[in-house]
Write a protein that holds these residues in place. Structure first.
Motif, short mmCIF file in Angstrom:
data_model
loop_
_atom_site.label_atom_id
_atom_site.label_comp_id
_atom_site.label_asym_id
_atom_site.label_seq_id
_atom_site.Cartn_x
_atom_site.Cartn_y
_atom_site.Cartn_z
N GLU A 189 -7.18 3.53 -28.18
CA GLU A 189 -7.13 4.98 -28.13
C GLU A 189 -6.36 5.54 -29.33
OE1 GLU A 189 -6.68 3.57 -23.74
OE2 GLU A 189 -5.82 3.05 -25.70
N SER A 190 -6.72 6.72 -29.73
CA SER A 190 -6.00 7.41 -30.80
C SER A 190 -6.15 8.91 -30.60
CB SER A 190 -6.53 7.01 -32.19
OG SER A 190 -7.89 7.37 -32.32
N GLY A 191 -5.33 9.68 -31.31
CA GLY A 191 -5.44 11.13 -31.27
C GLY A 191 -4.44 11.84 -30.37
N GLY A 192 -3.59 11.07 -29.70
CA GLY A 192 -2.60 11.70 -28.83
C GLY A 192 -1.46 12.31 -29.63
N GLY A 193 -0.50 12.87 -28.91
CA GLY A 193 0.65 13.44 -29.58
C GLY A 193 1.26 14.58 -28.80
N LEU A 194 2.05 15.37 -29.50
CA LEU A 194 2.74 16.51 -28.91
C LEU A 194 2.03 17.79 -29.31
CD1 LEU A 194 5.21 17.80 -27.47
CD2 LEU A 194 6.39 17.69 -29.69
N VAL A 195 1.76 18.64 -28.34
CA VAL A 195 1.08 19.91 -28.61
C VAL A 195 1.66 20.97 -27.69
CG1 VAL A 195 -0.78 19.43 -26.97
CG2 VAL A 195 -1.20 20.97 -28.91
N GLN A 196 1.63 22.20 -28.15
CA GLN A 196 2.10 23.30 -27.30
C GLN A 196 1.04 23.69 -26.28
OE1 GLN A 196 3.31 26.48 -29.98
NE2 GLN A 196 5.43 25.82 -29.84
N ALA A 197 1.49 24.25 -25.19
CA ALA A 197 0.56 24.73 -24.18
C ALA A 197 -0.44 25.70 -24.81
CB ALA A 197 1.31 25.41 -23.05
N GLY A 198 -1.70 25.54 -24.42
CA GLY A 198 -2.77 26.35 -25.00
C GLY A 198 -3.45 25.70 -26.19
N GLY A 199 -2.85 24.64 -26.69
CA GLY A 199 -3.41 23.95 -27.84
C GLY A 199 -4.50 22.96 -27.46
N SER A 200 -4.95 22.22 -28.47
CA SER A 200 -6.06 21.28 -28.29
C SER A 200 -5.70 19.93 -28.90
CB SER A 200 -7.33 21.80 -28.96
OG SER A 200 -7.74 23.03 -28.39
N LEU A 201 -6.30 18.91 -28.34
CA LEU A 201 -6.24 17.56 -28.90
C LEU A 201 -7.59 16.91 -28.68
CD1 LEU A 201 -2.81 16.09 -27.67
CD2 LEU A 201 -3.44 16.61 -30.03
N ILE A 216 -2.41 6.02 -24.55
CA ILE A 216 -1.82 6.84 -25.60
C ILE A 216 -1.16 8.05 -24.97
CG2 ILE A 216 -3.90 8.21 -26.05
CD1 ILE A 216 -3.12 7.88 -29.09
N GLN A 217 0.00 8.40 -25.50
CA GLN A 217 0.78 9.48 -24.92
C GLN A 217 0.27 10.85 -25.37
OE1 GLN A 217 3.52 9.25 -22.74
NE2 GLN A 217 3.30 11.49 -22.60
N VAL A 218 0.14 11.74 -24.40
CA VAL A 218 -0.14 13.15 -24.65
C VAL A 218 0.98 13.95 -24.00
CG1 VAL A 218 -1.67 15.09 -24.16
CG2 VAL A 218 -2.63 12.88 -24.83
N THR A 219 1.64 14.77 -24.79
CA THR A 219 2.72 15.60 -24.27
C THR A 219 2.43 17.06 -24.59
OG1 THR A 219 4.32 13.81 -24.59
CG2 THR A 219 5.19 16.04 -24.27
N VAL A 220 2.41 17.88 -23.55
CA VAL A 220 2.15 19.30 -23.73
C VAL A 220 3.43 20.06 -23.39
CG1 VAL A 220 0.67 21.24 -23.13
CG2 VAL A 220 -0.25 18.91 -23.07
N SER A 221 3.96 20.75 -24.36
CA SER A 221 5.20 21.49 -24.14
C SER A 221 4.90 22.92 -23.71
CB SER A 221 6.03 21.50 -25.41
OG SER A 221 5.34 22.17 -26.46
N SER A 222 5.78 23.46 -22.90
CA SER A 222 5.57 24.82 -22.40
C SER A 222 6.18 25.86 -23.31
CB SER A 222 6.18 24.95 -21.00
OG SER A 222 7.54 24.62 -21.03
#
Length: 116
Positions: free
Chosen positions: A6-18, A110-116
C-alpha cells in the motif's frame, strides 16, 4: 507468495482527500475480489470497499458517496480515492486480495490520519 504494497497514506485535514494505491506482485485479474479494509485504534478491522473481478463495487455505509474503489488490471494495482475525509476515517488501511475461497493476501497496512 504474492505481495501487496500500500502507498499514498499520510496526514490530512478534515475535508481533504487522499488516494491510496495497492500494488501487487500477483495478477489481480485472477482475484475474485480486491478490497480495502481499515482498523482504527482499539477497534476491529472493518471493510471499507471491495471490487470484484467484473468491476462491481461495494462500500461500507460510512464510505458511500465519499470513497471510490477502482482497479487497473494492466498495472495490477487497486486504488481507493477518499474525499471529504473525516477524523473518524483515521486508521490503518489494508489492501486485500481474495484469490479463491479461503485463499487471500494482505498488505502490511498504511496509516491514514485525519485531523479535525
Amino acid at each position: 507468495q504474492v505481495r501487496l504494497v500500500e502507498s499514498g497514506g499520510g496526514l490530512v485535514q478534515a475535508g481533504g482527500s487522499l488516494r491510496l494505491s495497492c500494488a501487487t506482485s500477483g495478477t489481480i485479474s485472477n482475484a475474485n475480489v480486491m478490497g480495502w479494509y481499515r482498523q482504527a485504534p482499539g477497534k476491529q478491522r472493518e471493510l471499507v470497499a471491495t471490487i470484484t473481478s467484473g468491476g462491481r463495487s461495494n462500500y461500507a455505509a460510512s464510505a458511500k458517496g465519499r470513497f471510490t474503489i477502482s482497479r487497473d488490471n494492466a498495472k495490477n494495482t487497486v486504488y481507493l480515492q477518499m474525499n471529504s475525509l473525516k477524523p473518524e476515517d483515521t486508521g490503518v488501511y489494508y489492501c486485500n486480495a481474495d484469490w479463491s475461497p479461503g485463499i487471500s493476501s494482505w498488505g502490511q497496512g498504511i496509516q491514514v490520519t485525519v485531523s479535525s
